[in-house]
Design a protein around this motif. Structure first.
Motif, PDB file in Angstrom:
ATOM      1  N   ASP A 250       0.829  -1.200   0.000  1.00  0.00           N
ATOM      2  CA  ASP A 250       0.000   0.000   0.000  1.00  0.00           C
ATOM      3  C   ASP A 250       0.864   1.251   0.000  1.00  0.00           C
ATOM      4  N   ARG A 251       2.013   1.173   0.647  1.00  0.00           N
ATOM      5  CA  ARG A 251       2.947   2.299   0.639  1.00  0.00           C
ATOM      6  C   ARG A 251       4.351   1.740   0.479  1.00  0.00           C
ATOM      7  N   ALA A 252       4.990   2.078  -0.635  1.00  0.00           N
ATOM      8  CA  ALA A 252       6.357   1.642  -0.904  1.00  0.00           C
ATOM      9  C   ALA A 252       7.311   2.772  -0.546  1.00  0.00           C
ATOM     10  N   ILE A 253       8.293   2.464   0.286  1.00  0.00           N
ATOM     11  CA  ILE A 253       9.268   3.453   0.759  1.00  0.00           C
ATOM     12  C   ILE A 253      10.571   3.258  -0.001  1.00  0.00           C
ATOM     13  N   PRO A 254      11.086   4.291  -0.664  1.00  0.00           N
ATOM     14  CA  PRO A 254      12.360   4.141  -1.378  1.00  0.00           C
ATOM     15  C   PRO A 254      13.486   3.732  -0.430  1.00  0.00           C
ATOM     16  N   HIS A 255      14.209   2.683  -0.809  1.00  0.00           N
ATOM     17  CA  HIS A 255      15.367   2.224  -0.039  1.00  0.00           C
ATOM     18  C   HIS A 255      16.598   2.932  -0.583  1.00  0.00           C
ATOM     19  N   ASP A 256      17.357   3.568   0.305  1.00  0.00           N
ATOM     20  CA  ASP A 256      18.520   4.355  -0.098  1.00  0.00           C
ATOM     21  C   ASP A 256      19.788   3.511   0.038  1.00  0.00           C
ATOM     22  N   PRO A 257      20.420   3.132  -1.089  1.00  0.00           N
ATOM     23  CA  PRO A 257      21.615   2.294  -1.011  1.00  0.00           C
ATOM     24  C   PRO A 257      22.838   3.019  -0.474  1.00  0.00           C
ATOM     25  N   ALA A 258      22.730   4.344  -0.270  1.00  0.00           N
ATOM     26  CA  ALA A 258      23.850   5.103   0.279  1.00  0.00           C
ATOM     27  C   ALA A 258      23.705   5.345   1.773  1.00  0.00           C
ATOM     28  N   ALA A 259      22.582   4.946   2.354  1.00  0.00           N
ATOM     29  CA  ALA A 259      22.313   5.233   3.766  1.00  0.00           C
ATOM     30  C   ALA A 259      22.591   4.019   4.635  1.00  0.00           C
ATOM     31  N   HIS A 260      22.889   4.269   5.905  1.00  0.00           N
ATOM     32  CA  HIS A 260      22.990   3.167   6.854  1.00  0.00           C
ATOM     33  C   HIS A 260      21.617   2.512   6.978  1.00  0.00           C
ATOM     34  N   GLU A 261      21.598   1.198   7.216  1.00  0.00           N
ATOM     35  CA  GLU A 261      20.325   0.489   7.216  1.00  0.00           C
ATOM     36  C   GLU A 261      19.403   0.923   8.350  1.00  0.00           C
ATOM     37  N   VAL A 262      19.931   1.426   9.447  1.00  0.00           N
ATOM     38  CA  VAL A 262      19.054   1.962  10.488  1.00  0.00           C
ATOM     39  C   VAL A 262      18.212   3.097   9.927  1.00  0.00           C
ATOM     40  N   GLU A 263      18.834   3.964   9.136  1.00  0.00           N
ATOM     41  CA  GLU A 263      18.095   5.075   8.539  1.00  0.00           C
ATOM     42  C   GLU A 263      17.009   4.560   7.601  1.00  0.00           C
ATOM     43  N   ASN A 264      17.329   3.524   6.817  1.00  0.00           N
ATOM     44  CA  ASN A 264      16.319   2.958   5.938  1.00  0.00           C
ATOM     45  C   ASN A 264      15.164   2.364   6.734  1.00  0.00           C
ATOM     46  N   PHE A 265      15.479   1.611   7.773  1.00  0.00           N
ATOM     47  CA  PHE A 265      14.411   1.040   8.588  1.00  0.00           C
ATOM     48  C   PHE A 265      13.526   2.140   9.177  1.00  0.00           C
ATOM     49  N   GLN A 266      14.141   3.214   9.627  1.00  0.00           N
ATOM     50  CA  GLN A 266      13.355   4.286  10.222  1.00  0.00           C
ATOM     51  C   GLN A 266      12.459   4.975   9.192  1.00  0.00           C
TER      52      GLN A 266
ATOM     53  N   PRO B 225       1.751   8.948  11.104  1.00  0.00           N
ATOM     54  CA  PRO B 225       1.856  10.269  11.742  1.00  0.00           C
ATOM     55  C   PRO B 225       2.044  10.143  13.251  1.00  0.00           C
ATOM     56  N   GLY B 226       2.924  10.984  13.758  1.00  0.00           N
ATOM     57  CA  GLY B 226       3.138  11.024  15.198  1.00  0.00           C
ATOM     58  C   GLY B 226       4.118  10.020  15.741  1.00  0.00           C
ATOM     59  N   VAL B 227       4.703   9.202  14.872  1.00  0.00           N
ATOM     60  CA  VAL B 227       5.686   8.217  15.325  1.00  0.00           C
ATOM     61  C   VAL B 227       7.080   8.786  15.108  1.00  0.00           C
ATOM     62  N   ALA B 228       7.791   9.040  16.189  1.00  0.00           N
ATOM     63  CA  ALA B 228       9.146   9.590  16.121  1.00  0.00           C
ATOM     64  C   ALA B 228      10.156   8.454  16.102  1.00  0.00           C
ATOM     65  N   ALA B 229      11.128   8.539  15.191  1.00  0.00           N
ATOM     66  CA  ALA B 229      12.137   7.485  15.064  1.00  0.00           C
ATOM     67  C   ALA B 229      13.105   7.526  16.234  1.00  0.00           C
ATOM     68  N   LEU B 230      13.305   6.378  16.857  1.00  0.00           N
ATOM     69  CA  LEU B 230      14.246   6.241  17.967  1.00  0.00           C
ATOM     70  C   LEU B 230      15.349   5.267  17.573  1.00  0.00           C
ATOM     71  N   PRO B 231      16.523   5.377  18.180  1.00  0.00           N
ATOM     72  CA  PRO B 231      17.621   4.466  17.850  1.00  0.00           C
ATOM     73  C   PRO B 231      17.310   3.052  18.315  1.00  0.00           C
ATOM     74  N   PRO B 232      17.884   2.041  17.663  1.00  0.00           N
ATOM     75  CA  PRO B 232      17.537   0.648  17.984  1.00  0.00           C
ATOM     76  C   PRO B 232      17.883   0.219  19.396  1.00  0.00           C
ATOM     77  N   GLU B 233      18.901   0.833  20.010  1.00  0.00           N
ATOM     78  CA  GLU B 233      19.258   0.416  21.364  1.00  0.00           C
ATOM     79  C   GLU B 233      18.132   0.682  22.363  1.00  0.00           C
ATOM     80  N   ARG B 234      17.211   1.568  22.010  1.00  0.00           N
ATOM     81  CA  ARG B 234      16.088   1.855  22.903  1.00  0.00           C
ATOM     82  C   ARG B 234      15.108   0.687  22.992  1.00  0.00           C
ATOM     83  N   ALA B 235      15.247  -0.288  22.104  1.00  0.00           N
ATOM     84  CA  ALA B 235      14.368  -1.455  22.139  1.00  0.00           C
ATOM     85  C   ALA B 235      14.859  -2.529  23.099  1.00  0.00           C
ATOM     86  N   LEU B 236      16.120  -2.454  23.540  1.00  0.00           N
ATOM     87  CA  LEU B 236      16.705  -3.533  24.337  1.00  0.00           C
ATOM     88  C   LEU B 236      16.230  -3.508  25.787  1.00  0.00           C
ATOM     89  N   ARG B 237      16.055  -4.701  26.337  1.00  0.00           N
ATOM     90  CA  ARG B 237      15.759  -4.820  27.764  1.00  0.00           C
ATOM     91  C   ARG B 237      16.979  -4.409  28.589  1.00  0.00           C
TER      92      ARG B 237
END
Length: 377
Positions: free
Chosen positions: A156-172, A179-191
């Motif tokens: 339904d929504r295709a997001i361009p994948h940037d081959p020059a960017a770090h994959e964290v940036e692509n995932f974000q 709307p309203g979802v702010a991107a956080l770094p992956p370490e914030r997901a860890l217990r």
């Protein structure tokens, strides 16, 4: 800890089938299916994490971001057998559904077993994943349009994948339709990480070395064992203990490496002897970690452990460690050509041997010295 993804990467025929058949099916699907609008106030989110352990750790950014921005959201992870275990290190996951990717009928049943409002596919190139996303019981789907991979037609929504960017940036970027979802770094997901096992604490300060890669052509991403033995000896001569980590399958190699060092040096193998929670604690408590580009490297970086990461074929720009106390090293020539993971040239790749022990030892010393410097007032 293997998924079916390395099997697809290592087989040119499997990639050809995935590309030819998958592209045709997805293009036809996209032609006749009307793209839907984002549901109002979505509550249940599905995240398809079928990639390697390193990818899954970096995609923890999605878990952290959804959890923090939508505290009442339900997050369902659709995982492969190979990376399901790493999810126990994440906070905020409501449930995990294992999808047997190599068994199509069962994979379809699994992906449709839990309905979601929004399904996010983190896959960069397999069309099989995009197909599973399309047939999921989801009211809205999001995934990558990766250059040259012809896999984006049915989202339904295709997001361009940037081959020059770090994959964290692509995932974000996959969060941008929400709307309203702010991107956080992956370490914030860890217990929160507990203390390491007592025998590690008793031998502190210690350094962890992780020499083993996995997956497609893993030997091309490993530093030669004689160089590891030289580095370990130098570290032990500084008064440090050294532990060699690895999976259960790496245990014989790790013990052989430890035995190859001079008798009497404080070097031991811990391969296959740690749970994932214990491994995280051991990495967090280390004076430094030296690792090739693999899931353990990414975990050490997310834990903000002083890290020296050895890259050969794998691009630092795309897959380097994200920790602020990380040093990523690679040969100056003939390296860093892997972006999606299968772009190997014909013939043997031995660029890792071009990284010298002197360079790596100097980088470890730099990490150790930085820890001893007083913090600025």
């Amino acid at each position: 800890m293997m998924s079916s993804l390395p099997r697809v990467r290592e087989s040119a025929l499997a990639r050809l089938i995935d590309q030819a058949a998958g592209t045709a099916v997805l293009a036809l699907w996209g032609t006749f299916r009307r793209r839907r609008s984002l549901p109002h106030a979505p509550r249940r989110f599905g995240v398809m994490m079928f990639e390697t352990i390193g990818d899954s750790l970096l995609a923890g950014s999605l878990v952290a971001s959804l959890r923090e921005s939508m505290p009442n959201a339900e997050i369902v992870i659709f995982a492969s057998r190979g990376n399901r275990g790493i999810l126990q290190l994440f906070e905020g996951i409501s449930s995990v559904v294992e999808v047997p990717l190599t068994r199509p009928t069962k994979a379809v049943a699994a992906i449709r077993s839990v309905p979601v409002d929004v399904m996010i596919d983190i896959g960069q190139w397999p069309r099989w994943y995009a197909f599973l996303c399309a047939i999921a019981r989801a009211r809205y789907t999001i995934g990558f349009a990766t250059p040259g991979q012809t896999r984006h037609y049915a989202y339904d929504r295709a997001i361009p994948h940037d081959p020059a960017a770090h994959e964290v940036e692509n995932f974000q970027r996959l969060l941008s339709p929400l709307p309203g979802v702010a991107a956080l770094p992956p370490e914030r997901a860890l217990r929160p990480v507990g203390p390491p096992p007592a025998y590690f604490a008793m031998s502190a300060p210690y350094v962890i070395v992780h020499p083993w890669a996995s997956g497609f052509r893993h030997a091309s991403r490993e530093w030669p064992l004689p160089l590891w033995a030289d580095l370990i000896s130098r570290l032990c001569n500084l008064g440090l203990s050294v532990y060699v980590t690895g999976s259960p399958a790496d245990q014989p190699k790790a013990e052989a490496l430890a035995s190859s060092c001079a008798v009497g040096l404080p070097v031991r193998s811990a391969a296959g002897r740690l749970s994932l929670a214990e491994l995280a604690a051991v990495l967090r408590g280390a004076a430094a970690v030296v690792a090739v580009n693999t899931g353990v490297m990414h975990l050490a970086a997310l834990l903000d452990t002083p890290l020296v990461a050895l890259h050969g074929p794998t691009s630092r720009r795309r897959w380097g460690p994200t920790g602020r106390r990380s040093i990523a090293m690679a040969p100056s020539t003939g390296a860093e050509f892997l972006s999606l993971g299968f772009e190997y040239p014909a013939g043997v790749v031995d660029c890792m041997a071009s990284i010298s022990v002197d360079e790596v030892f100097a980088a470890v010393l730099q990490q150790l010295q930085l820890q001893q410097e007083p913090s600025p007032a």
